[in-house]
Design an enzyme around this catalytic site. Sequence first.
Site, PDB file in Angstrom:
ATOM      1  N   TYR A  43       2.802 -28.585  36.701  1.00  0.00           N
ATOM      2  CA  TYR A  43       3.617 -28.235  35.544  1.00  0.00           C
ATOM      3  C   TYR A  43       4.336 -29.459  34.982  1.00  0.00           C
ATOM      4  O   TYR A  43       5.228 -30.026  35.613  1.00  0.00           O
ATOM      5  CB  TYR A  43       4.640 -27.160  35.905  1.00  0.00           C
ATOM      6  N   HIS A  47      -2.971 -24.268  44.705  1.00  0.00           N
ATOM      7  CA  HIS A  47      -2.905 -23.813  43.311  1.00  0.00           C
ATOM      8  C   HIS A  47      -4.253 -23.268  42.837  1.00  0.00           C
ATOM      9  O   HIS A  47      -4.312 -22.247  42.130  1.00  0.00           O
ATOM     10  CB  HIS A  47      -2.456 -24.973  42.426  1.00  0.00           C
ATOM     11  N   SER A 106       2.218 -13.940  35.185  1.00  0.00           N
ATOM     12  CA  SER A 106       1.940 -13.409  33.837  1.00  0.00           C
ATOM     13  C   SER A 106       1.969 -11.889  33.797  1.00  0.00           C
ATOM     14  O   SER A 106       1.062 -11.258  33.233  1.00  0.00           O
ATOM     15  CB  SER A 106       0.580 -13.921  33.328  1.00  0.00           C
ATOM     16  N   PRO A 107       3.009 -11.254  34.357  1.00  0.00           N
ATOM     17  CA  PRO A 107       3.080  -9.785  34.305  1.00  0.00           C
ATOM     18  C   PRO A 107       3.295  -9.254  32.896  1.00  0.00           C
ATOM     19  O   PRO A 107       3.135  -8.056  32.664  1.00  0.00           O
ATOM     20  CB  PRO A 107       4.276  -9.466  35.204  1.00  0.00           C
ATOM     21  N   LEU A 108       3.625 -10.154  31.952  1.00  0.00           N
ATOM     22  CA  LEU A 108       3.772  -9.754  30.548  1.00  0.00           C
ATOM     23  C   LEU A 108       2.554 -10.138  29.715  1.00  0.00           C
ATOM     24  O   LEU A 108       2.617 -10.175  28.486  1.00  0.00           O
ATOM     25  CB  LEU A 108       5.026 -10.393  29.942  1.00  0.00           C
ATOM     26  N   GLY A 109       1.431 -10.426  30.396  1.00  0.00           N
ATOM     27  CA  GLY A 109       0.225 -10.757  29.645  1.00  0.00           C
ATOM     28  C   GLY A 109       0.390 -11.970  28.764  1.00  0.00           C
ATOM     29  O   GLY A 109      -0.055 -11.982  27.621  1.00  0.00           O
ATOM     30  N   PHE A 158       2.014 -11.198  25.455  1.00  0.00           N
ATOM     31  CA  PHE A 158       1.445 -10.123  24.646  1.00  0.00           C
ATOM     32  C   PHE A 158       2.157  -8.803  24.880  1.00  0.00           C
ATOM     33  O   PHE A 158       2.518  -8.088  23.927  1.00  0.00           O
ATOM     34  CB  PHE A 158      -0.053  -9.972  24.958  1.00  0.00           C
TER      35      PHE A 158
END
Length: 337
Positions: free
Chosen positions: A55, A126, A205-208, A211
């Site tokens: 990152y 990773h 990325s639980p929120l897509g 999106f």
Amino acid sequence: MQTRKIGPFDVTSVGLGCMNLSHAYGTPPGAEQGRELLAHALDRGVTLFDTAALYGFGANETLVGPVLAPHRDRITLCSKGGMAGVAGDDGVVRRVIDGRPATLRRNCEDSLRRLGTDVIDLYYLHRWDKSVPIEESVGEMGRLLQEGKVRALGLSEVSADTLTRAHREHPITALQSEYSLWSRNAELGTLARCAELGVAYVAFSPLGRGFLAGGLPDAATLGDKDVRKPMPRFSAENYPRNLRLLEPMRALAEQAGCSLAALAIAWVLHQGEQVIALPGTTQRKHLDEDLHGAEVKLSSAQLEQLDALFQPQAIAGTRYAAQGHREVDTEEFATGN
């Protein structure tokens, strides 16, 4: 906030993925904004913080380390190696996947230095470098644990079978992979295998990728440096089709008395006690919405409605473009996902 187990650690069921502060979604915020967000997460009681050598090519670890250092006795600090920035002969830094033991050792020691700590609580591979047997990579990580440089081991984006092979070499504490209403590959095997082996499933990325929070009405606005731009789900052809899913989801969120983001987080947390949600954000307001998801209780009927709405075949486009798919080892749906 409710807590869940990651091996020996009790962590908040919603953690903070720190990638957005330095990497991936266009121009990152300034360092001061990043420090303020981390401080807000600490004030809200978050105890799980996740970073990686990749990152910002080390910049993220350098940012989060000093902020989290005074709180090390009450937080779980995670980082990752095996995928990092490497300068080529032309001086340009590029992402390289390298799971050789010597590289993993160097990655870990560099991360310890940047984070300003003597030990990383949870250290992930990773990405699996498929040119190196998973046993060799995990074996070296196990030696880092024996030397006291890390406390527990994790993997990211591997299949159930690869997880099992790795777990035989050295106990794996956590699997971190993408999981959300519109990325349900975990249900093809890894979620059940984690429950079987006693491995925590950390859902990134639980929120897509934003999106599911409804904050991106037009994917054409994505900048060239945004990792979502080449992803098929965000293409000019597919994204409008995916947007149609948000209106019925919004109705369910209103019924549950929460935001779209909180509903998406709540759904993930309802998928098993071994599941931890790991959203990332640069905004305090968005973090508060994410954390509220841990408080939302969904009925069996609401869960069934969400499951039916976001069936894999209803999603237009795959998670990654061809290169991204080659870099992961996760099970994939034959169509749709």
